[in-house]
Scaffold this active site. Structure first.
Site, short mmCIF file in Angstrom:
data_model
loop_
_atom_site.label_atom_id
_atom_site.label_comp_id
_atom_site.label_asym_id
_atom_site.label_seq_id
_atom_site.Cartn_x
_atom_site.Cartn_y
_atom_site.Cartn_z
N THR A 380 18.12 -2.92 -1.45
CA THR A 380 19.22 -3.47 -0.41
C THR A 380 20.51 -3.75 -1.32
O THR A 380 20.48 -4.04 -2.64
CB THR A 380 18.83 -4.80 0.28
OG1 THR A 380 17.51 -4.59 0.57
CG2 THR A 380 19.35 -5.17 1.31
N ASN A 400 15.27 -0.48 1.69
CA ASN A 400 13.94 -1.31 1.48
C ASN A 400 13.67 -1.54 -0.01
O ASN A 400 14.28 -2.17 -0.81
CB ASN A 400 12.67 -1.08 2.19
CG ASN A 400 11.57 -2.30 2.39
OD1 ASN A 400 12.17 -3.27 2.30
ND2 ASN A 400 10.56 -2.18 2.63
N GLU A 419 11.01 1.63 5.04
CA GLU A 419 11.33 0.21 5.71
C GLU A 419 10.29 -0.07 6.58
O GLU A 419 9.97 -1.41 7.11
CB GLU A 419 12.48 0.42 6.94
CG GLU A 419 13.45 -0.93 6.76
CD GLU A 419 14.28 -1.16 5.76
OE1 GLU A 419 14.20 -2.40 5.17
OE2 GLU A 419 15.00 -0.41 5.33
N ASP A 422 8.20 -3.37 6.12
CA ASP A 422 8.73 -4.63 6.45
C ASP A 422 7.99 -5.12 7.73
O ASP A 422 8.23 -6.34 8.23
CB ASP A 422 10.18 -4.71 6.89
CG ASP A 422 11.07 -4.72 5.70
OD1 ASP A 422 10.54 -5.25 4.41
OD2 ASP A 422 12.38 -4.83 5.56
O1 DON Z 1 15.24 -5.93 5.54
C1 DON Z 1 14.64 -6.63 4.46
O2 DON Z 1 14.28 -7.94 4.57
C2 DON Z 1 14.20 -5.79 3.28
N1 DON Z 1 13.84 -4.53 3.62
C3 DON Z 1 15.22 -6.00 2.46
C4 DON Z 1 14.91 -5.22 1.03
C5 DON Z 1 15.50 -5.80 0.00
O3 DON Z 1 16.43 -6.53 0.07
C6 DON Z 1 15.19 -5.27 -1.33
N2 DON Z 1 16.26 -5.51 -2.30
N3 DON Z 1 16.36 -5.59 -3.26
#
Ligand code: DON
Length: 566
Positions: A380, A400, A419, A422
């Site tokens: 992210t 993700n 994703e 998640d």
């Molecule tokens: O939406 C979410 O919570 C995760 N997919 C975020 C992933 C994330 O922040 C990875 N980053 N370094």
């Protein structure tokens, strides 16, 4: 830019302090970057420059956000994307607010138990490869934001990204390191197109070597010309659907055609005279920020000072209680009822707060999701932008994991997300981030997985005061919380507030993660209070503060981002 000029009195104080400076600075810390008109803070410097160029040429903050988003898809392939999704929180100077939800969706062929093996255990299929990909939302999301709030022609906003992809960019030290060894090399080597493009077929890019992405440039050219139609119905859609069919993936042309980004109403709340505008479900983050701030309010937790064991104890305590609720109650609002008003109800918050022992950690197994009965049915990256009109935009978007599923779409040159991880592949079992989530976040066709991404904008006297957010999975929510309290409760300058050592507790596992920089003495006290302490990492917050006529930009000192202003 130079920082603001000091007043006469302040200059006098500085002179009096001169002898002190010789033996060490008062702990003011690193200055943020100052500017007067516009500010863009991103995790990758070239993309920040793209944003400022758009602002200077008359684009508003939403235009800049779209251009930065496309640029990061080229310059920061670990997370910047067109093959992923995310959230854009907008607060226009005229008071309008919007939360653009372009989170990926589960394809129509997805099913509740699709990632369980024959013994009912979760497999790696939600994390790596073709089946881990959710229907991407980024291009639709940017188009929706632009249609409703943008000022400049769309193609102009995609152009800088096309140029960066076609002409190439010098590989930075951090990008070079990211590709060599470790996660990226392991993941990307498994897919020939990814290995060829990002790892130079195993030869690797050197520092400052020019990295060109001609296939991605062509994809972006189509998007510049045809808009999101290309990605969801046109040539790109066909490339994606055909590759999915050929490789056992689930996404079809119909999934792409049907994908819509949606505008949602942001969550809002107040804390000590500041007005918080933040992310609603399918983000879990905004509920967390509001719930945790409300639990802290009235505890006087801040009296022992930033970085004290007692302060970290209270922060950890509210984190545990929030995460217990988050994992049980929250999910895609188009599929499940999110009991937000119950979770933010002052009487409920008061009850939760009362369970915090001022002197002792609460073991996780003594904390449960707290609502009486919710009833049935019921890697992210982040960037922050403010323009010279006072419009503010806060964007977090993602693939993700770093480099997502590992797959680069052949012929199109962009990475696809993973994703789907998640979701709770098996409710009650930890996912990639160790989150133990419930049935409300289980897989269903067309559903969006619950997210921790928490773009947030805080107002003071009805004007933007703080714009922030972060990548990092669940640590996003706790990092955003800590930067907010560092600014509001501990009066730190913005760069200090961002860089200050943080802690993270997500209820399960029962563990307090502390960053390097938390003092060993503090850790010893926290252990005596009953915490099981581990070294951990926190998120990369990219923040802007507006006060006294100045924009202050603070990229997270944990990485090599940039605040660019004018
Ligand atoms: O939406 C979410 O919570 C995760 N997919 C975020 C992933 C994330 O922040 C990875 N980053 N370094």
């Amino acid at each position: 830019m130079t920082p603001p000029q000091k007043s006469k009195a302040a200059r006098l104080v500085s002179l009096l302090l001169l002898p002190l400076l010789l033996i060490g600075q008062p702990a003011e810390g690193r200055e943020p970057v100052y500017a007067r008109k516009g500010m863009v803070v991103t995790q990758e410097p070239l993309a920040a420059d793209v944003g400022v160029t758009v602002l200077k040429s008359g684009g508003n903050a939403v235009d800049a956000a779209v251009a930065v988003g496309f640029a990061l898809a080229v310059t920061h392939p670990a997370a910047g994307n067109i093959g992923g999704g995310g959230f854009m929180l907008i607060r226009m100077a005229d008071g309008r607010t919007s939360f653009i939800d372009f989170r990926e969706k589960a394809p129509a062929k997805a099913a509740h138990d699709m990632y369980l093996d024959s013994s009912g255990n979760p497999t790696q299929d939600s994390i790596v490869g073709w089946r881990s990909v959710g229907v991407p939302g980024t291009v639709r999301g940017f188009e929706l934001a632009h249609q409703n709030f943008g000022a400049k022609p769309w193609a102009e906003l995609v152009k800088p990204a096309i140029d960066l992809a076609a002409n190439g960019l010098p590989v930075s030290k951090s990008q070079m390191d990211s590709w060599r060894g470790g996660h990226a090399e392991n993941l990307l080597s498994r897919f020939p197109e990814s290995k060829r493009i990002f790892l130079k077929d195993g030869a690797f890019y050197d520092w400052q070597e020019i990295f060109r992405q001609p296939e991605l440039a062509r994809t972006l050219e189509r998007i510049a010309r045809l808009g999101a139609r290309d990605f969801y119905q046109g040539e790109t859609a066909h490339l994606l659907a055909n590759a999915m069919a050929a490789n056992g993936g689930l996404i079809t042309l119909a999934d792409l055609h049907d994908y819509q980004a949606v505008e949602r109403t942001p969550l809002e709340g107040d804390y000590k005279g500041y007005h918080i505008i933040t992310s609603p479900p399918p983000s879990s983050g905004g509920v967390g920020i509001l719930q945790m701030l409300a639990m802290l309010d009235g505890t006087a937790y801040e009296k022992t000072g930033a970085g004290s064991a007692e302060t970290y104890h209270y922060l950890a305590a509210v984190m545990q209680r929030y995460f217990a609720d988050r994992n049980e109650y929250l999910g895609d609002p188009d599929f499940v009822k999110n009991p937000i008003s119950a979770l933010l109800d002052p009487a409920y918050i008061q009850k939760r707060r009362a369970t915090i022992d001022p002197a002792r950690a609460t073991p996780s197994d003594q904390i449960s999701p707290g609502l009486p009965s919710a009833g049935e049915g019921t890697n992210t990256t982040h960037y922050s932008i403010v323009d010279d009109q006072g419009n503010a935009v806060s964007v977090t978007y993602t693939l993700n994991g770093g480099y997502g599923s590992g797959i680069t779409l052949p012929g199109a040159g962009f990475l696809l997300n993973n994703e789907m991880d998640d979701f709770a592949s098996k409710p009650g079992t930890p996912n990639m981030f160790g989150l133990v989530q419930g049935e409300r976040n289980s897989i269903a066709p067309g559903k969006r997985p619950l997210s921790s991404m928490t773009p947030t904008i805080i107002l003071k006297d009805d004007k933007p005061f703080l714009v922030l957010g972060a990548p990092g999975g669940p640590v996003i929510i706790t990092a955003v919380l800590q930067v907010i309290v560092n600014v509001i409760d501990f009066r730190m300058n913005l760069q200090d507030a961002v860089d200050f050592p943080r802690v993270h507790d997500q209820w399960k596992p029962d563990r307090l993660a502390v960053e390097r920089g938390v003092s060993p003495d503090t850790i010893a006290i926290l252990k005596r209070m009953g915490y099981s302490v581990d070294e951990g990492y926190s998120a990369l917050v990219e923040a802007i503060r507006i006060s006294d006529g100045w924009l202050q930009g603070a990229p997270d000192g944990r990485a090599s981002g940039k605040a660019a202003g004018y």
